[in-house]
Design an enzyme around this catalytic site. Structure first.
Site, PDB file in Angstrom:
ATOM      1  N   ARG A 211       0.849  -1.191   0.000  1.00 53.94           N
ATOM      2  CA  ARG A 211       0.000   0.000   0.000  1.00 53.94           C
ATOM      3  C   ARG A 211       0.881   1.236   0.000  1.00 53.94           C
ATOM      4  O   ARG A 211       1.647   1.452   0.945  1.00 53.94           O
ATOM      5  CB  ARG A 211      -0.879   0.026   1.246  1.00 53.94           C
ATOM      6  CG  ARG A 211      -1.658  -1.269   1.419  1.00 53.94           C
ATOM      7  CD  ARG A 211      -3.135  -1.052   1.374  1.00 53.94           C
ATOM      8  NE  ARG A 211      -3.822  -2.327   1.286  1.00 53.94           N
ATOM      9  CZ  ARG A 211      -5.020  -2.558   1.781  1.00 53.94           C
ATOM     10  NH1 ARG A 211      -5.664  -1.598   2.403  1.00 53.94           N
ATOM     11  NH2 ARG A 211      -5.588  -3.742   1.617  1.00 53.94           N
ATOM     12  N   ARG A 219       0.265   2.207  13.015  1.00 50.12           N
ATOM     13  CA  ARG A 219      -0.505   1.017  12.613  1.00 50.12           C
ATOM     14  C   ARG A 219      -0.549   0.791  11.109  1.00 50.12           C
ATOM     15  O   ARG A 219      -1.280  -0.073  10.626  1.00 50.12           O
ATOM     16  CB  ARG A 219      -1.910   1.066  13.210  1.00 50.12           C
ATOM     17  CG  ARG A 219      -2.735   2.218  12.745  1.00 50.12           C
ATOM     18  CD  ARG A 219      -3.968   2.400  13.607  1.00 50.12           C
ATOM     19  NE  ARG A 219      -4.547   3.690  13.307  1.00 50.12           N
ATOM     20  CZ  ARG A 219      -5.474   3.887  12.384  1.00 50.12           C
ATOM     21  NH1 ARG A 219      -5.965   2.890  11.704  1.00 50.12           N
ATOM     22  NH2 ARG A 219      -5.912   5.098  12.160  1.00 50.12           N
ATOM     23  N   HIS A 220       0.236   1.556  10.359  1.00 52.10           N
ATOM     24  CA  HIS A 220       0.294   1.353   8.908  1.00 52.10           C
ATOM     25  C   HIS A 220       1.705   1.011   8.454  1.00 52.10           C
ATOM     26  O   HIS A 220       2.673   1.600   8.910  1.00 52.10           O
ATOM     27  CB  HIS A 220      -0.154   2.612   8.165  1.00 52.10           C
ATOM     28  CG  HIS A 220      -1.619   2.860   8.240  1.00 52.10           C
ATOM     29  ND1 HIS A 220      -2.176   3.689   9.172  1.00 52.10           N
ATOM     30  CD2 HIS A 220      -2.642   2.363   7.508  1.00 52.10           C
ATOM     31  CE1 HIS A 220      -3.499   3.705   9.016  1.00 52.10           C
ATOM     32  NE2 HIS A 220      -3.814   2.897   8.014  1.00 52.10           N
ATOM     33  N   GLU A 357      -8.674  -1.232  13.861  1.00 50.58           N
ATOM     34  CA  GLU A 357      -9.317  -2.187  12.949  1.00 50.58           C
ATOM     35  C   GLU A 357      -8.359  -3.341  12.646  1.00 50.58           C
ATOM     36  O   GLU A 357      -7.195  -3.128  12.352  1.00 50.58           O
ATOM     37  CB  GLU A 357      -9.662  -1.454  11.643  1.00 50.58           C
ATOM     38  CG  GLU A 357     -10.267  -2.362  10.587  1.00 50.58           C
ATOM     39  CD  GLU A 357     -10.370  -1.674   9.220  1.00 50.58           C
ATOM     40  OE1 GLU A 357     -10.827  -0.523   9.151  1.00 50.58           O
ATOM     41  OE2 GLU A 357      -9.979  -2.316   8.227  1.00 50.58           O
ATOM     42  N   SER A 360     -11.378  -6.256   7.520  1.00 47.90           N
ATOM     43  CA  SER A 360     -12.534  -5.782   6.751  1.00 47.90           C
ATOM     44  C   SER A 360     -13.032  -6.938   5.900  1.00 47.90           C
ATOM     45  O   SER A 360     -12.231  -7.710   5.367  1.00 47.90           O
ATOM     46  CB  SER A 360     -12.154  -4.625   5.827  1.00 47.90           C
ATOM     47  OG  SER A 360     -12.069  -3.431   6.566  1.00 47.90           O
TER      48      SER A 360
HETATM   49  P1  ATP Z   1      -7.208   1.484   7.765  1.00 45.14           P
HETATM   50  O1  ATP Z   1      -8.514   2.184   7.537  1.00 45.14           O
HETATM   51  O2  ATP Z   1      -6.956   1.133   9.182  1.00 45.14           O
HETATM   52  O3  ATP Z   1      -6.055   2.159   7.095  1.00 45.14           O
HETATM   53  P2  ATP Z   1      -8.103  -0.154   5.632  1.00 45.14           P
HETATM   54  O4  ATP Z   1      -9.564  -0.181   5.910  1.00 45.14           O
HETATM   55  O5  ATP Z   1      -7.571   0.751   4.591  1.00 45.14           O
HETATM   56  O6  ATP Z   1      -7.311   0.070   7.000  1.00 45.14           O
HETATM   57  P3  ATP Z   1      -8.397  -2.709   4.385  1.00 45.14           P
HETATM   58  O7  ATP Z   1      -8.210  -2.359   2.966  1.00 45.14           O
HETATM   59  O8  ATP Z   1      -9.757  -2.877   4.928  1.00 45.14           O
HETATM   60  O9  ATP Z   1      -7.594  -1.626   5.268  1.00 45.14           O
HETATM   61  O10 ATP Z   1      -7.483  -4.000   4.677  1.00 45.14           O
HETATM   62  C1  ATP Z   1      -7.884  -5.080   5.504  1.00 45.14           C
HETATM   63  C2  ATP Z   1      -6.986  -5.198   6.711  1.00 45.14           C
HETATM   64  O11 ATP Z   1      -5.609  -5.233   6.317  1.00 45.14           O
HETATM   65  C3  ATP Z   1      -7.079  -4.012   7.663  1.00 45.14           C
HETATM   66  O12 ATP Z   1      -8.138  -4.153   8.549  1.00 45.14           O
HETATM   67  C4  ATP Z   1      -5.747  -4.088   8.370  1.00 45.14           C
HETATM   68  O13 ATP Z   1      -5.739  -5.049   9.405  1.00 45.14           O
HETATM   69  C5  ATP Z   1      -4.802  -4.575   7.287  1.00 45.14           C
HETATM   70  N1  ATP Z   1      -4.116  -3.445   6.656  1.00 45.14           N
HETATM   71  C6  ATP Z   1      -4.566  -2.699   5.650  1.00 45.14           C
HETATM   72  N2  ATP Z   1      -3.697  -1.732   5.316  1.00 45.14           N
HETATM   73  C7  ATP Z   1      -2.647  -1.886   6.145  1.00 45.14           C
HETATM   74  C8  ATP Z   1      -1.409  -1.205   6.293  1.00 45.14           C
HETATM   75  N3  ATP Z   1      -1.080  -0.178   5.515  1.00 45.14           N
HETATM   76  N4  ATP Z   1      -0.549  -1.632   7.247  1.00 45.14           N
HETATM   77  C9  ATP Z   1      -0.875  -2.678   8.034  1.00 45.14           C
HETATM   78  N5  ATP Z   1      -2.022  -3.361   7.938  1.00 45.14           N
HETATM   79  C10 ATP Z   1      -2.901  -2.985   7.005  1.00 45.14           C
HETATM   80 MG    MG Z   2     -10.834  -1.706   6.201  1.00 47.85          MG
END
Ligand code: ATP
Ligand code: MG
Length: 434
Positions: A211, A219-220, A357, A360
């Site tokens: 990403r 947390r990212h 979170e 999803s």
């Molecule tokens: P957030 O809103 O917290 O940035 P997201 O909703 O964009 O997360 P999703 O696309 O729903 O992320 O991805 C599913 C899961 O993958 C997330 O709930 C999270 O646990 C994990 N995840 C997503 N992006 C990241 C990231 N950049 N770093 C670490 N974990 C991630």
């Molecule tokens: Mg999500």
């Protein structure tokens, strides 16, 4: 190394060869002690300056901290030694010397900042509390695999270099693919759906997602590990059941198999396995709970995303893992199916830890015409995703699934401050090496 004994297994009365890192040298004058450390523990090696071969004593005393030594000798009981035994050596060999100056102190006596630790991860990992995290991570991945197997899912591996992203162009890392533009995949979403639509029916993957998010947060990551599930003939509530079961199985395995690691991390007393039934709030319930606290400046209304602050308030209110389900269709991606009796509401859900979170998921749109409409509504060109959409013309059953960040599972499970603590070699805005 043939015939090598782990320090933890060296028993009094035996003649052994141990090998490991020189953790510490204690020179008391006539007598000196080397503390040798390996994967399983530590052992004291006694050097008597008068009673032993001069060359042997010298080799031991001259070795710098963190050098790798091989020590042969007799194991004797010694109540004053840290482990109750010591080795009286007959041979000491320096297998790999360490420089006298170390970029960081693996004994942990001198603290190091996270960047220094990550730059020197090999040395950092020699600390028991750092190693404990990755031993637990390994146990979690194993438990997750087993939990999926119990749910009749087949492990898959999908491509990480792709022609189009899951949700369009944002957050994608471009790469050059034989002169053509390609991308690092941000999620196995579309592939796992294509496989749920095959006779495999239930699939899972543990693999990297990429990403290109700009934000630098605790947390990212820019490269994370995603635990993904997709099941044919599942609806969103069954997908939630699996997410709950997999999470609980991971905690159970750590409680059962990682007692030493939890102790090392100071978590032995407080570590609690969730009860396996996480409260399921609707998005509307979630808004109401947050609004009722009055802690947010603004009043949340239908269609608002839950901000980090709102998530924290809700986390404090609920106090355990929970789901937020039935999100407004407009905030969830095109592949999430709407409720049949209410098109404003989707089957999308998030699974939350009070801190953040974790998951999803949702039921997917499997009806070809609706899927194409969804692409168009989200401003995406369905033709670019032909490899995906076309398959829905040939019998893809209703299916549901989710993605969980493995690092977020660990960070919340072990109460770590920063997601980078749960990755060996994290990728973030500042870090591309090691
Ligand atoms: P957030 O809103 O917290 O940035 P997201 O909703 O964009 O997360 P999703 O696309 O729903 O992320 O991805 C599913 C899961 O993958 C997330 O709930 C999270 O646990 C994990 N995840 C997503 N992006 C990241 C990231 N950049 N770093 C670490 N974990 C991630
Ligand atoms: Mg999500």
């Amino acid at each position: 190394m043939h015939g090598r004994t782990y320090t933890a297994d060296a028993a009094p009365g035996e003649t052994v060869t141990v090998a490991g890192w020189l953790h510490e040298t204690r020179d008391l004058g006539g007598i000196a002690f080397l503390i040798l450390r390996d994967k399983r523990g530590r052992i004291q090696v006694k050097l008597e300056k008068d009673g032993m071969d001069d060359a042997l004593v010298e080799t031991g005393l001259d070795a710098h901290r963190e050098s790798v030594l091989r020590v042969e000798g007799d194991v004797e009981e010694e109540p004053r030694a840290p482990t109750g035994v010591e080795i009286v050596p007959t041979a000491i060999e320096v297998v790999a010397a360490a420089d006298p100056e170390l970029p960081l102190d693996p004994s942990g006596k001198v603290d190091a900042e996270l960047p220094t630790r990550l730059d020197n991860r090999t040395l950092d990992l020699r600390k028991p509390e750092v190693q404990a995290i990755f031993r637990i991570r390994s146990a979690v991945q194993r438990a997750v695999r087993e939990a999926f197997r119990e749910h009749d899912a087949t492990e898959i591996n999908t491509p990480k270099i792709v022609a189009t992203g899951t949700e369009g162009g944002t957050e994608l890392f471009p790469v050059s693919y034989f002169g053509e533009e390609a991308f690092m995949n941000q999620s196995p979403q579309l592939f796992k759906q294509l496989l749920a639509g095959s006779n495999l029916e239930r699939v899972f993957e543990i693999g990297p997602i990429f990403r290109a998010e700009e934000h630098n947060t605790p947390r990212h990551l820019n490269e994370a590990t995603s635990i993904d599930f997709e099941g044919a003939f599942c609806d969103h509530t069954e997908a939630m059941d699996v997410a709950e079961a997999v999470t609980t199985a991971a905690y159970e395995a750590v409680a059962d198999d990682c007692a030493d690691e939890l102790e090392t991390l100071g978590l032995a007393d407080e570590f609690a396995v969730p009860d396996g039934e996480f409260p399921r709030l609707s998005y509307r319930d979630a808004l109401d709970r947050v609004n009722a606290t009055g802690e947010l400046d603004e009043h949340l209304v239908w269609g608002d995303d839950l901000s980090t602050e709102a998530e924290h308030i809700l986390g404090r209110e609920v106090g355990e893992h929970y789901f937020v389900a039935d999100w407004p269709s407009e905030v969830k991606p095109f592949y999430i199916k709407d409720h049949d009796d209410d098109e404003e509401t989707s089957t999308g859900f998030d699974m939350m830890h009070p801190r953040m979170e974790l998951v999803s998921g949702g039921q997917r749109e499997h009806r070809y015409d609706r899927l194409i409409e969804g692409f168009e509504q989200q401003g995406l060109d369905p033709e670019e995703f032909g490899y995906y959409t076309e398959m829905f013309r040939y019998g893809v059953p209703p299916h549901a699934g989710w993605g969980m960040g493995a690092e977020r599972l660990l960070v919340t499970m072990l109460d770590l401050d920063n997601i980078r603590e749960a990755v060996l070699f994290p990728r973030d805005r500042q870090r591309l090496s090691p």
